[in-house]
Design a protein around this motif. Structure first.
Motif, PDB file in Angstrom:
ATOM      1  N   UNK A  46     -30.865  38.502   5.769  1.00 55.38           N
ATOM      2  CA  UNK A  46     -31.958  37.649   6.737  1.00 55.38           C
ATOM      3  C   UNK A  46     -30.365  37.303   8.128  1.00 55.38           C
ATOM      4  N   UNK A  47     -29.751  36.789   7.241  1.00 56.90           N
ATOM      5  CA  UNK A  47     -28.873  35.670   7.961  1.00 56.90           C
ATOM      6  C   UNK A  47     -27.934  37.332   9.315  1.00 56.90           C
ATOM      7  N   UNK A  48     -27.735  38.325   9.067  1.00 53.75           N
ATOM      8  CA  UNK A  48     -27.255  39.591   9.702  1.00 53.75           C
ATOM      9  C   UNK A  48     -28.846  40.437  10.585  1.00 53.75           C
ATOM     10  N   UNK A  49     -30.012  39.697   9.899  1.00 52.31           N
ATOM     11  CA  UNK A  49     -31.074  39.704  10.937  1.00 52.31           C
ATOM     12  C   UNK A  49     -31.243  38.868  12.223  1.00 52.31           C
ATOM     13  N   UNK A  50     -30.533  37.813  11.847  1.00 56.07           N
ATOM     14  CA  UNK A  50     -30.915  37.055  13.050  1.00 56.07           C
ATOM     15  C   UNK A  50     -29.473  36.799  13.801  1.00 56.07           C
ATOM     16  N   UNK A  51     -28.481  37.421  13.364  1.00 58.02           N
ATOM     17  CA  UNK A  51     -27.458  37.701  14.191  1.00 58.02           C
ATOM     18  C   UNK A  51     -27.353  38.778  15.009  1.00 58.02           C
ATOM     19  N   UNK A  52     -27.249  39.902  14.773  1.00 59.79           N
ATOM     20  CA  UNK A  52     -28.657  41.379  15.393  1.00 59.79           C
ATOM     21  C   UNK A  52     -28.936  40.759  16.475  1.00 59.79           C
ATOM     22  N   UNK A  53     -30.206  40.240  16.318  1.00 61.69           N
ATOM     23  CA  UNK A  53     -31.562  40.436  16.726  1.00 61.69           C
ATOM     24  C   UNK A  53     -30.943  38.696  18.460  1.00 61.69           C
ATOM     25  N   UNK A  54     -30.715  37.852  18.206  1.00 59.68           N
ATOM     26  CA  UNK A  54     -29.802  37.227  18.873  1.00 59.68           C
ATOM     27  C   UNK A  54     -28.922  37.856  19.542  1.00 59.68           C
ATOM     28  N   UNK A  55     -28.007  39.032  19.354  1.00 59.85           N
ATOM     29  CA  UNK A  55     -26.812  39.205  20.348  1.00 59.85           C
ATOM     30  C   UNK A  55     -28.400  40.395  21.148  1.00 59.85           C
ATOM     31  N   UNK A  56     -28.461  41.060  20.829  1.00 63.66           N
ATOM     32  CA  UNK A  56     -29.323  42.042  21.816  1.00 63.66           C
ATOM     33  C   UNK A  56     -30.548  40.956  22.610  1.00 63.66           C
ATOM     34  N   UNK A  57     -31.008  39.921  22.185  1.00 66.93           N
ATOM     35  CA  UNK A  57     -31.167  38.498  23.075  1.00 66.93           C
ATOM     36  C   UNK A  57     -30.124  38.400  24.302  1.00 66.93           C
ATOM     37  N   UNK A  58     -29.042  38.090  23.909  1.00 75.74           N
ATOM     38  CA  UNK A  58     -27.649  37.841  24.704  1.00 75.74           C
ATOM     39  C   UNK A  58     -27.792  39.206  25.684  1.00 75.74           C
ATOM     40  N   UNK A  59     -27.813  40.528  25.145  1.00 73.85           N
ATOM     41  CA  UNK A  59     -27.658  41.540  26.129  1.00 73.85           C
ATOM     42  C   UNK A  59     -28.987  42.075  27.310  1.00 73.85           C
ATOM     43  N   UNK A  60     -30.273  41.690  26.049  1.00 69.47           N
ATOM     44  CA  UNK A  60     -30.855  41.629  27.554  1.00 69.47           C
ATOM     45  C   UNK A  60     -30.505  40.512  28.557  1.00 69.47           C
ATOM     46  N   UNK A  61     -30.345  39.611  28.420  1.00 70.25           N
ATOM     47  CA  UNK A  61     -30.382  38.953  29.473  1.00 70.25           C
ATOM     48  C   UNK A  61     -29.054  38.910  30.300  1.00 70.25           C
TER      49      UNK A  61
END
Length: 80
Positions: A46-61
């Motif tokens: 779960x922590x990995x999924x949250x971290x990956x989602x956060x990184x994808x959001x940062x990349x999109x911005x």
């Protein structure tokens, strides 16, 4: 005699132990997710999924910011 053979086997197994893929401190410079931290497997996933989602959001911005900067650069070039 069996005990001596067993002890020899145990000592040799520990001497030639292999790495089973556990994450080490040097493998996780930025994001800590050590299997010996007390979290169970699902919490670590779960922590990995949250971290990956956060990184994808940062990349999109960042991509949106880059597109905006490119547009502003083109506008400035056209003004010259």
């Amino acid at each position: 005699m069996k005990i001596v053979a067993l002890l020899t086997l145990i000592i040799s197994m520990t001497a030639f132990s292999t790495d089973f893929g556990y994450l080490k401190k040097e493998d996780q410079v930025y994001y800590k997710n050590d299997s010996f931290e007390g979290s169970n497997k699902w919490e670590r996933i779960d922590n990995n999924v949250k971290e990956i989602n956060k990184l994808h959001g940062e990349i999109a911005s960042m991509k949106a910011d880059i597109a905006q900067l490119k547009k502003e650069m083109e506008e400035l070039k056209n003004k010259k």
